[in-house]
Design a protein around this motif. Sequence first.
Motif, PDB file in Angstrom:
ATOM      1  N   TYR A  80     -29.619  35.962   6.327  1.00  0.00           N
ATOM      2  CA  TYR A  80     -28.177  35.802   6.204  1.00  0.00           C
ATOM      3  C   TYR A  80     -27.848  34.449   5.576  1.00  0.00           C
ATOM      4  N   ASP A  81     -26.823  34.422   4.744  1.00  0.00           N
ATOM      5  CA  ASP A  81     -26.237  33.136   4.388  1.00  0.00           C
ATOM      6  C   ASP A  81     -25.470  32.620   5.604  1.00  0.00           C
ATOM      7  N   ALA A  82     -25.532  31.328   5.858  1.00  0.00           N
ATOM      8  CA  ALA A  82     -24.835  30.761   7.011  1.00  0.00           C
ATOM      9  C   ALA A  82     -24.151  29.470   6.601  1.00  0.00           C
ATOM     10  N   PHE A  83     -22.890  29.352   6.980  1.00  0.00           N
ATOM     11  CA  PHE A  83     -22.130  28.139   6.679  1.00  0.00           C
ATOM     12  C   PHE A  83     -21.481  27.640   7.962  1.00  0.00           C
ATOM     13  N   ALA A  84     -21.847  26.424   8.360  1.00  0.00           N
ATOM     14  CA  ALA A  84     -21.245  25.782   9.530  1.00  0.00           C
ATOM     15  C   ALA A  84     -20.086  24.925   9.052  1.00  0.00           C
ATOM     16  N   ILE A  85     -18.892  25.230   9.533  1.00  0.00           N
ATOM     17  CA  ILE A  85     -17.703  24.524   9.069  1.00  0.00           C
ATOM     18  C   ILE A  85     -17.474  23.261   9.888  1.00  0.00           C
ATOM     19  N   ASP A  86     -16.585  22.428   9.379  1.00  0.00           N
ATOM     20  CA  ASP A  86     -16.234  21.153  10.016  1.00  0.00           C
ATOM     21  C   ASP A  86     -14.729  21.172  10.300  1.00  0.00           C
ATOM     22  N   LEU A  87     -14.353  21.067  11.561  1.00  0.00           N
ATOM     23  CA  LEU A  87     -12.938  21.055  11.926  1.00  0.00           C
ATOM     24  C   LEU A  87     -12.427  19.658  12.261  1.00  0.00           C
ATOM     25  N   TYR A  88     -13.307  18.660  12.308  1.00  0.00           N
ATOM     26  CA  TYR A  88     -12.912  17.322  12.740  1.00  0.00           C
ATOM     27  C   TYR A  88     -12.724  16.338  11.588  1.00  0.00           C
ATOM     28  N   GLY A  89     -13.413  16.537  10.493  1.00  0.00           N
ATOM     29  CA  GLY A  89     -13.339  15.605   9.383  1.00  0.00           C
ATOM     30  C   GLY A  89     -14.656  14.883   9.167  1.00  0.00           C
ATOM     31  N   LYS A  90     -14.906  14.489   7.936  1.00  0.00           N
ATOM     32  CA  LYS A  90     -16.163  13.859   7.558  1.00  0.00           C
ATOM     33  C   LYS A  90     -16.433  12.615   8.404  1.00  0.00           C
ATOM     34  N   GLY A  91     -17.617  12.585   9.014  1.00  0.00           N
ATOM     35  CA  GLY A  91     -18.028  11.436   9.803  1.00  0.00           C
ATOM     36  C   GLY A  91     -17.463  11.387  11.210  1.00  0.00           C
ATOM     37  N   ASN A  92     -16.605  12.324  11.557  1.00  0.00           N
ATOM     38  CA  ASN A  92     -15.986  12.327  12.889  1.00  0.00           C
ATOM     39  C   ASN A  92     -16.803  13.225  13.809  1.00  0.00           C
ATOM     40  N   ARG A  93     -17.711  12.613  14.555  1.00  0.00           N
ATOM     41  CA  ARG A  93     -18.578  13.345  15.475  1.00  0.00           C
ATOM     42  C   ARG A  93     -18.523  12.633  16.834  1.00  0.00           C
ATOM     43  N   PRO A  94     -17.547  12.977  17.666  1.00  0.00           N
ATOM     44  CA  PRO A  94     -17.338  12.239  18.916  1.00  0.00           C
ATOM     45  C   PRO A  94     -18.530  12.355  19.864  1.00  0.00           C
ATOM     46  N   VAL A  95     -18.785  11.260  20.554  1.00  0.00           N
ATOM     47  CA  VAL A  95     -19.906  11.209  21.497  1.00  0.00           C
ATOM     48  C   VAL A  95     -19.407  11.144  22.935  1.00  0.00           C
ATOM     49  N   GLU A  96     -18.432  10.301  23.202  1.00  0.00           N
ATOM     50  CA  GLU A  96     -17.912  10.152  24.551  1.00  0.00           C
ATOM     51  C   GLU A  96     -17.049  11.360  24.926  1.00  0.00           C
ATOM     52  N   THR A  97     -17.055  11.702  26.209  1.00  0.00           N
ATOM     53  CA  THR A  97     -16.324  12.878  26.681  1.00  0.00           C
ATOM     54  C   THR A  97     -14.836  12.798  26.360  1.00  0.00           C
ATOM     55  N   ASP A  98     -14.240  11.633  26.572  1.00  0.00           N
ATOM     56  CA  ASP A  98     -12.804  11.491  26.296  1.00  0.00           C
ATOM     57  C   ASP A  98     -12.495  11.722  24.822  1.00  0.00           C
ATOM     58  N   ALA A  99     -13.386  11.276  23.960  1.00  0.00           N
ATOM     59  CA  ALA A  99     -13.180  11.473  22.527  1.00  0.00           C
ATOM     60  C   ALA A  99     -13.303  12.948  22.154  1.00  0.00           C
ATOM     61  N   LYS A 100     -14.228  13.635  22.782  1.00  0.00           N
ATOM     62  CA  LYS A 100     -14.372  15.075  22.538  1.00  0.00           C
ATOM     63  C   LYS A 100     -13.124  15.826  23.002  1.00  0.00           C
ATOM     64  N   LYS A 101     -12.635  15.458  24.168  1.00  0.00           N
ATOM     65  CA  LYS A 101     -11.427  16.089  24.680  1.00  0.00           C
ATOM     66  C   LYS A 101     -10.237  15.841  23.753  1.00  0.00           C
ATOM     67  N   ALA A 102     -10.162  14.646  23.218  1.00  0.00           N
ATOM     68  CA  ALA A 102      -9.049  14.314  22.332  1.00  0.00           C
ATOM     69  C   ALA A 102      -9.094  15.138  21.050  1.00  0.00           C
TER      70      ALA A 102
END
Length: 253
Positions: A80-102
């Motif tokens: 299968y072709d597979a494409f994982a999309i990005d909903l947060y924006g380039k470079g935005n990969r939250p680590v802390e729980t509060d940031a993920k919740k936000a």
Amino acid sequence: MRPIATLTLGSLLLAGFADTALAEETDGQRIDYQVNDEAFTGYLASAPDEARGTVLIVHDWDGLTDYERQRADMLAAEGYDAFAIDLYGKGNRPVETDAKKAETARLYDDRERMRRLTLAGLEEARRQGVAQPTVVMGYCFGGAVVLELARSGQAEDVRGYATFHGGLDTPEGQAYSADTPPILIAHGGADTSISMSDVAALAEELEAAGASYEIEVYSGAPHAFTVIGSDAYQQRADEKSWAAFHDLLGEVL
């Protein structure tokens, strides 16, 4: 366990996909794309030969990480072709729980943006030349996004949807329709974040709408049971849900 195309999940894990962080990306490539004036980075893994179809992957609450890239590579290896999309924006990969919740709250509170970014990811995948017939799948937060898209009816040539330990609530004013493509809901019986009453409520809603759906519940499986390398990972539930997902792929693609 039901067969998974020509490769089993177990064999893929033994081949090295169980690592929580890949030393290198084997088949896929990072894809930078724009949605209006915002920059995003997706991940494309292409089938080695003619693809059976495309799987669009929606990430968990920590953004597009090695986990989604692993799953994309696995699907590409299975044809299968597979494409994982990005909903947060380039470079935005939250680590802390509060940031993920936000980050998730930003999209839960703006459903129009959630749908628009998901559809833009699908459009970018097709711009990259993936096979047109598509199944959309997502994990945890991504599962809630999958159901948002399913209810909207806005995605063209999407043949099915799959959510793994994802949010199941339907916002006020939204509803499923009888012509919604088939939906697979994979849920852990020991999930304390999303209850069995939530599962039952969704089943009643889908049944009343006349929508096509299947719900699989895996005993003893906690929330996030598919997240390889985590404390929540349960191989039995992961393998069974992966097999159920491939049943869906085989039926609709």
